[in-house]
Design an enzyme around this catalytic site. Structure first.
Site, PDB file in Angstrom:
ATOM      1  N   HIS A 340      66.385  31.906  66.973  1.00  0.00           N
ATOM      2  CA  HIS A 340      67.054  31.468  68.207  1.00  0.00           C
ATOM      3  C   HIS A 340      68.398  30.847  67.780  1.00  0.00           C
ATOM      4  O   HIS A 340      69.203  31.511  67.124  1.00  0.00           O
ATOM      5  CB  HIS A 340      66.119  30.500  68.933  1.00  0.00           C
ATOM      6  CG  HIS A 340      66.491  30.141  70.338  1.00  0.00           C
ATOM      7  ND1 HIS A 340      67.507  30.749  71.037  1.00  0.00           N
ATOM      8  CD2 HIS A 340      65.983  29.198  71.190  1.00  0.00           C
ATOM      9  CE1 HIS A 340      67.583  30.213  72.248  1.00  0.00           C
ATOM     10  NE2 HIS A 340      66.670  29.258  72.366  1.00  0.00           N
ATOM     11  N   HIS A 382      68.534  41.410  70.313  1.00  0.00           N
ATOM     12  CA  HIS A 382      68.319  40.448  71.385  1.00  0.00           C
ATOM     13  C   HIS A 382      67.184  40.934  72.254  1.00  0.00           C
ATOM     14  O   HIS A 382      67.039  42.135  72.466  1.00  0.00           O
ATOM     15  CB  HIS A 382      69.585  40.290  72.239  1.00  0.00           C
ATOM     16  CG  HIS A 382      69.580  39.034  73.040  1.00  0.00           C
ATOM     17  ND1 HIS A 382      68.950  38.942  74.254  1.00  0.00           N
ATOM     18  CD2 HIS A 382      70.096  37.815  72.770  1.00  0.00           C
ATOM     19  CE1 HIS A 382      69.100  37.707  74.704  1.00  0.00           C
ATOM     20  NE2 HIS A 382      69.777  37.000  73.831  1.00  0.00           N
ATOM     21  N   ASP A 456      75.466  34.938  68.146  1.00  0.00           N
ATOM     22  CA  ASP A 456      75.475  34.179  66.894  1.00  0.00           C
ATOM     23  C   ASP A 456      76.177  34.908  65.758  1.00  0.00           C
ATOM     24  O   ASP A 456      76.405  34.316  64.706  1.00  0.00           O
ATOM     25  CB  ASP A 456      74.021  33.862  66.474  1.00  0.00           C
ATOM     26  CG  ASP A 456      73.361  32.894  67.441  1.00  0.00           C
ATOM     27  OD1 ASP A 456      74.070  32.017  67.949  1.00  0.00           O
ATOM     28  OD2 ASP A 456      72.155  33.021  67.685  1.00  0.00           O
TER      29      ASP A 456
HETATM   30  N1  CMC Z   1      67.289  43.106  62.061  1.00  0.00           N
HETATM   31  C1  CMC Z   1      66.463  44.132  61.785  1.00  0.00           C
HETATM   32  N2  CMC Z   1      65.580  44.660  62.640  1.00  0.00           N
HETATM   33  C2  CMC Z   1      65.523  44.106  63.856  1.00  0.00           C
HETATM   34  C3  CMC Z   1      66.344  43.032  64.221  1.00  0.00           C
HETATM   35  C4  CMC Z   1      67.255  42.535  63.279  1.00  0.00           C
HETATM   36  N3  CMC Z   1      68.067  41.527  63.573  1.00  0.00           N
HETATM   37  N4  CMC Z   1      66.061  42.683  65.496  1.00  0.00           N
HETATM   38  C5  CMC Z   1      65.101  43.501  65.906  1.00  0.00           C
HETATM   39  N5  CMC Z   1      64.760  44.374  64.914  1.00  0.00           N
HETATM   40  C6  CMC Z   1      63.796  45.452  64.987  1.00  0.00           C
HETATM   41  C7  CMC Z   1      62.378  44.920  65.048  1.00  0.00           C
HETATM   42  O1  CMC Z   1      61.848  44.740  63.756  1.00  0.00           O
HETATM   43  C8  CMC Z   1      61.692  46.023  65.825  1.00  0.00           C
HETATM   44  O2  CMC Z   1      61.514  47.108  64.941  1.00  0.00           O
HETATM   45  P1  CMC Z   1      60.183  48.043  65.063  1.00  0.00           P
HETATM   46  O3  CMC Z   1      60.262  48.646  66.440  1.00  0.00           O
HETATM   47  O4  CMC Z   1      60.324  49.026  63.951  1.00  0.00           O
HETATM   48  O5  CMC Z   1      59.010  47.116  64.911  1.00  0.00           O
HETATM   49  C9  CMC Z   1      62.751  46.462  66.827  1.00  0.00           C
HETATM   50  O6  CMC Z   1      64.012  46.131  66.226  1.00  0.00           O
HETATM   51  C10 CMC Z   1      62.662  45.804  68.173  1.00  0.00           C
HETATM   52  O7  CMC Z   1      62.806  44.403  68.017  1.00  0.00           O
HETATM   53  P2  CMC Z   1      61.850  43.358  68.697  1.00  0.00           P
HETATM   54  O8  CMC Z   1      60.917  42.838  67.644  1.00  0.00           O
HETATM   55  O9  CMC Z   1      61.206  43.917  69.912  1.00  0.00           O
HETATM   56  O10 CMC Z   1      62.857  42.242  69.109  1.00  0.00           O
HETATM   57  P3  CMC Z   1      62.499  40.909  69.880  1.00  0.00           P
HETATM   58  O11 CMC Z   1      62.997  41.053  71.261  1.00  0.00           O
HETATM   59  O12 CMC Z   1      61.068  40.544  69.722  1.00  0.00           O
HETATM   60  O13 CMC Z   1      63.341  39.849  69.075  1.00  0.00           O
HETATM   61  C11 CMC Z   1      65.270  38.765  68.238  1.00  0.00           C
HETATM   62  C12 CMC Z   1      64.657  39.525  69.417  1.00  0.00           C
HETATM   63  C13 CMC Z   1      66.607  38.200  68.669  1.00  0.00           C
HETATM   64  C14 CMC Z   1      64.334  37.609  67.837  1.00  0.00           C
HETATM   65  C15 CMC Z   1      65.425  39.728  67.056  1.00  0.00           C
HETATM   66  O14 CMC Z   1      66.317  40.766  67.411  1.00  0.00           O
HETATM   67  C16 CMC Z   1      65.904  39.020  65.798  1.00  0.00           C
HETATM   68  O15 CMC Z   1      65.083  38.493  65.051  1.00  0.00           O
HETATM   69  N6  CMC Z   1      67.255  39.015  65.544  1.00  0.00           N
HETATM   70  C17 CMC Z   1      67.794  38.260  64.411  1.00  0.00           C
HETATM   71  C18 CMC Z   1      67.866  36.768  64.736  1.00  0.00           C
HETATM   72  C19 CMC Z   1      68.976  36.476  65.718  1.00  0.00           C
HETATM   73  O16 CMC Z   1      70.096  36.929  65.568  1.00  0.00           O
HETATM   74  N7  CMC Z   1      68.658  35.654  66.719  1.00  0.00           N
HETATM   75  C20 CMC Z   1      69.633  35.199  67.728  1.00  0.00           C
HETATM   76  C21 CMC Z   1      69.338  35.774  69.068  1.00  0.00           C
HETATM   77  S1  CMC Z   1      70.678  35.590  70.248  1.00  0.00           S
HETATM   78  C22 CMC Z   1      70.943  33.908  70.483  1.00  0.00           C
HETATM   79  C23 CMC Z   1      69.733  33.110  70.743  1.00  0.00           C
HETATM   80  O17 CMC Z   1      68.858  33.455  71.525  1.00  0.00           O
HETATM   81  O18 CMC Z   1      69.664  32.041  70.177  1.00  0.00           O
END
Ligand code: CMC
Length: 542
Positions: A340, A382, A456
Site C-alpha cells: 500500500h 493496482h 507510487d
Molecule cells: N509485479 C509483478 N507482478 C504483479 C504485480 C507487480 N507489481 N502486481 C500484480 N502482479 C501480478 C500478480 O502476481 C498476479 O499474477 P498471476 O495472475 O500470475 O497470479 C496478477 O498480476 C494480478 O495481480 P493481483 O494479485 O490480482 O493484484 P492485486 O489487485 O491483488 O494487488 C497490488 C494489487 C497493488 C497489491 C499489486 O499490484 C502489487 O503488489 N503491486 C506492487 C506494490 C505497489 O506498487 N503497491 C502500491 C499500490 S497503489 C498505491 C496504494 O494503494 O498505496
C-alpha cells in the site's frame, strides 16, 4: 476471485435485510465444517458460469443494473443469503461495503474524480486544503469558506501537539521507522482527548457536524506536526513550534487562484518550516515555491482513493465506535505496508538496487526475476486500475519540474534537506524509472495482466530529490490521505446502513474432536517449530 459458498439451509431474512435470522444466528455460512483439502480442491476447480436464468434473476434483484464494483449490477448480500449463499471474496475484490459520494474511480479508463472533479483539474488549479474541504463537505469552498477552513487548520496547528504526545515520540529509538512513530504518535494523540472518546465520554460525542469538525481539524493539524517531530527526532533535534502566519512561509502553496484568492495559510509551507527550521529561535525555513507547490500537489493527489486498504480500515475501526484519532492511527498502520503506501519507499529501494547493479542495463535481468515471481515490480499494478493510474501521469510530470528546480540550485531554502536541498541522485533514478516503465509496458507479462505504473512509481524519486529520508515517504502519503480518511469517517457516521464491520469466514479446520491429555499426545515435536501452515510461495504473493 469471488465465489459463492452454499449454505446447508437458506437462512431466513431479517427485517433489516441482512440475512441474519431473527434469533441472531449467522446468516449464510456453511453449517458443517469443510476440510481444508476439500476447500482447496473446490477452489482449484474453475468456477462454473452461472446459467442465463440465474444471471437474469440476480440482475432482477440488483440494486443498480450496472456500474457496480465489477462493472455489473450491485446485489445485496442478503439476497444471496436468502438463497443460502455467501460470497467468498478474499481481499474484497468484488464486494462493496458502503455507498459513497466522495471519490469516483473508473479503473478501466484511468479516471479519478474527487466529488466529481477530475483529478487533473484539481492538481492544476486547486491545493491540498481546498481538496480536504471538498472531500469532507462535498463542495468546493467559496473564498470565505476556504479562508475559514484554512484558519481553523492553522489555529489547530498553532496550538501545537500535546506535550505528552511529543514525549511519546521522543521516547522511541532514533532509528525507529517513521511510520511506526506516526502510528504510535497518533495512538497517543487519541489517548489524550478523553472528552471526545466515545469509550469514555459516551456514544454521542460525534453526533453534531461541529463535533466532527473538531476531529477533522485535530487530525489535519496533527499530521504535519507529528511528521516533523518524527523527522527531527531521527536527527536528534527537538521539535519546533509552528510559527504564526507568515506570508514568506505560509503563503506560497497551492494553484494560482485557488479558493478564489486570499488564501491565508499554506499547509505545506508550515510543514517544511517545522521540518527544517534549525531551532525554536532560528529564522523560518523558507522553501522554493516549486518545492512547496510540488509537495502540496502530492498531498492533494494522495488525499483520497475510495475504499483502499487504509481507508477501509478507518471505516472498519469507526464501525466499532472507537475514537477518530485511534481510527486514523489504525489506518496509518494499514498504509505502512509495502503493498500500500509503503510502496513509495519500496520503489526507491528497488531503483537504488538497480542503480547499484548497473542502472538501465540491469533492467532485463531484474524483470526476469519479477516474471519468475521472486520479487514484485514495486509501484506497478493496482487493484482497481487496469490502465495507467492518472496520478502516476501527473506525478511523473511533477518529477521533472522538481528536478529542474533542484538542478538549477535555485531552491532558495535555508534547509538541510526537506526544504529542497536536493538529493542529487534523483535525476539518475528517474531515468532508470522511465526505462523500467518502458521495458515493463513492452513486456507481455505486464501487458497481459494489465499492470501499469501506479501513483507510487514516481513519487519516491521526487521525495528523494528533495533530500527526504526514504522512511518519511509513507508519512507524507499519510499526511495527504488523512483528508480522505476523515471524509470517509464522517461519511460513515452519517450512513444509515452503517453497522459494525464483521466479515464472514469459511471454516475449513478440524471438525469437533475430543480434548487429548498431554501425556496421551505422543512424543513428536521435540520443542521444534510448529508445522508450517502456509506455503512460502503463497506468502510471497501477499
Ligand atoms: N509485479 C509483478 N507482478 C504483479 C504485480 C507487480 N507489481 N502486481 C500484480 N502482479 C501480478 C500478480 O502476481 C498476479 O499474477 P498471476 O495472475 O500470475 O497470479 C496478477 O498480476 C494480478 O495481480 P493481483 O494479485 O490480482 O493484484 P492485486 O489487485 O491483488 O494487488 C497490488 C494489487 C497493488 C497489491 C499489486 O499490484 C502489487 O503488489 N503491486 C506492487 C506494490 C505497489 O506498487 N503497491 C502500491 C499500490 S497503489 C498505491 C496504494 O494503494 O498505496
Amino acid at each position: 476471485m469471488v465465489r459463492l459458498l452454499s449454505a446447508a439451509a437458506p437462512p431466513p431474512s431479517s427485517p433489516r435485510g441482512s440475512g441474519a435470522s431473527p434469533t441472531g444466528a449467522p446468516p449464510s455460512a456453511p453449517t458443517t465444517p469443510t476440510t481444508a483439502a476439500a476447500a482447496a480442491a473446490a477452489l482449484a476447480a474453475p468456477p462454473p458460469r452461472l446459467p442465463p436464468s440465474a444471471v437474469a434473476a440476480l440482475r432482477a434483484a440488483a440494486l443498480s443494473p450496472s456500474g457496480g464494483v465489477g462493472g455489473g449490477g450491485l446485489v445485496r448480500a442478503s439476497v444471496l443469503g436468502a438463497a443460502g449463499l455467501t460470497v467468498y471474496d478474499p481481499g474484497y475484490t468484488n464486494t462493496a461495503s458502503a455507498t459513497s459520494t466522495i471519490t469516483y474511480i473508473d479503473g478501466g479508463r484511468g479516471i479519478l474524480r474527487y466529488r466529481g472533479y477530475p483529478i487533473e483539474q484539481l492538481a492544476a488549479r486547486s491545493h491540498f486544503l481546498e481538496a480536504a474541504y471538498l472531500l469532507s463537505y462535498g463542495e468546493l469552498p467559496t473564498a470565505a469558506q476556504g479562508a475559514a477552513f484554512s484558519s481553523r487548520v492553522a489555529a489547530a496547528a498553532g496550538a501545537g501537539l500535546p506535550a505528552n504526545v511529543l514525549a511519546v515520540v521522543a521516547a522511541l529509538p532514533r532509528g525507529v521507522h517513521p511510520m511506526s512513530a506516526l502510528v504510535t504518535g497518533l495512538a497517543a494523540l487519541g489517548g489524550v482527548h478523553a472528552e471526545t472518546n466515545p469509550a469514555l465520554a459516551g456514544p454521542h460525542v460525534y453526533d453534531t457536524p461541529a463535533a466532527q469538525d473538531v476531529q477533522l481539524f485535530r487530525v489535519l493539524a496533527a499530521m504535519p506536526l507529528l511528521a516533523a517531530a518524527i523527522y527531527r527526532h531521527a536527527r536528534g533535534r527537538p521539535p519546533v513550534s509552528p510559527r504564526p502566519y507568515d506570508p514568506a512561509i505560509h503563503g506560497t502553496a497551492g494553484g494560482a487562484g485557488a479558493a478564489g484568492g486570499g488564501r491565508p495559510f499554506s499547509y505545506t509551507g508550515l510543514f517544511l518550516d517545522l521540518l527544517e527550521r534549525r531551532s525554536e529561535g532560528s529564522p523560518s525555513a523558507v522553501a522554493h515555491p516549486v518545492v512547496v507547490r510540488a509537495l502540496d500537489t502530492l498531498l492533494l493527489l494522495h488525499a483520497d482513493h475510495e475504499l483502499n486498504c487504509s481507508t477501509a480500515t478507518v471505516r472498519q475501526l469507526a464501525s466499532s465506535g472507537v475514537d477518530a484519532t485511534t481510527a486514523v492511527a489504525g489506518a496509518a498502520a494499514a498504509l505502512y505496508g509495502p503493498l500500500h503506501g509503503g510502496a513509495t519507499e519500496a520503489v526507491l529501494g528497488m531503483l537504488g538496487r538497480l542503480a547499484a547493479a548497473g542502472g538501465v542495463a540491469a533492467i532485463p535481468d531484474f524483470l526476469a526475476t519479477v516474471k519468475r515471481g521472486e520479487v514484485k515490480l514495486m509501484g506497478f499494478g493496482h487493484r482497481v486500475y487496469r490502465q495507467y493510474d492518472p496520478r502516476a501521469t501527473l506525478v511523473r510530470r511533477l518529477a521533472y519540474e522538481v528536478f529542474e528546480a533542484v538542478a538549477a540550485g535555485s531552491d532558495g531554502s535555508d534547509s538541510g534537506g526537506g526544504g529542497g536541498s536536493g538529493g542529487g541522485g534523483g535525476a539518475g533514478l528517474v531515468a532508470i524509472a522511465v526505462a523500467l516503465e518502458k521495458a515493463a509496458l513492452a513486456d507481455d507479462y505486464f501487458a497481459s495482466r494489465r499492470l501499469y505504473p501506479n501513483v507510487d512509481f514516481y513519487t519516491g524519486v521526487i521525495y528523494q530529490a528533495l533530500g527526504l529520508d526514504a522512511g518519511m515517504y509513507t508519512v507524507l502519503f499519510a499526511i495527504g490521505r488523512s483528508a480522505g480518511w476523515m471524509a470517509h469517517w464522517r461519511e460513515f457516521l452519517a450512513d444509515p446502513e452503517a453497522r459494525i464491520a464483521r466479515p464472514r469466514q469459511w471454516y475449513v479446520g478440524a471438525p469437533e474432536r475430543a480434548y487429548v491429555d498431554v501425556h496421551a499426545r505422543g512424543r513428536g515435536g521435540g520443542g521444534g517449530p510448529a508445522p508450517a501452515v502456509k506455503n512460502p510461495a503463497v506468502l510471497s504473493k501477499l
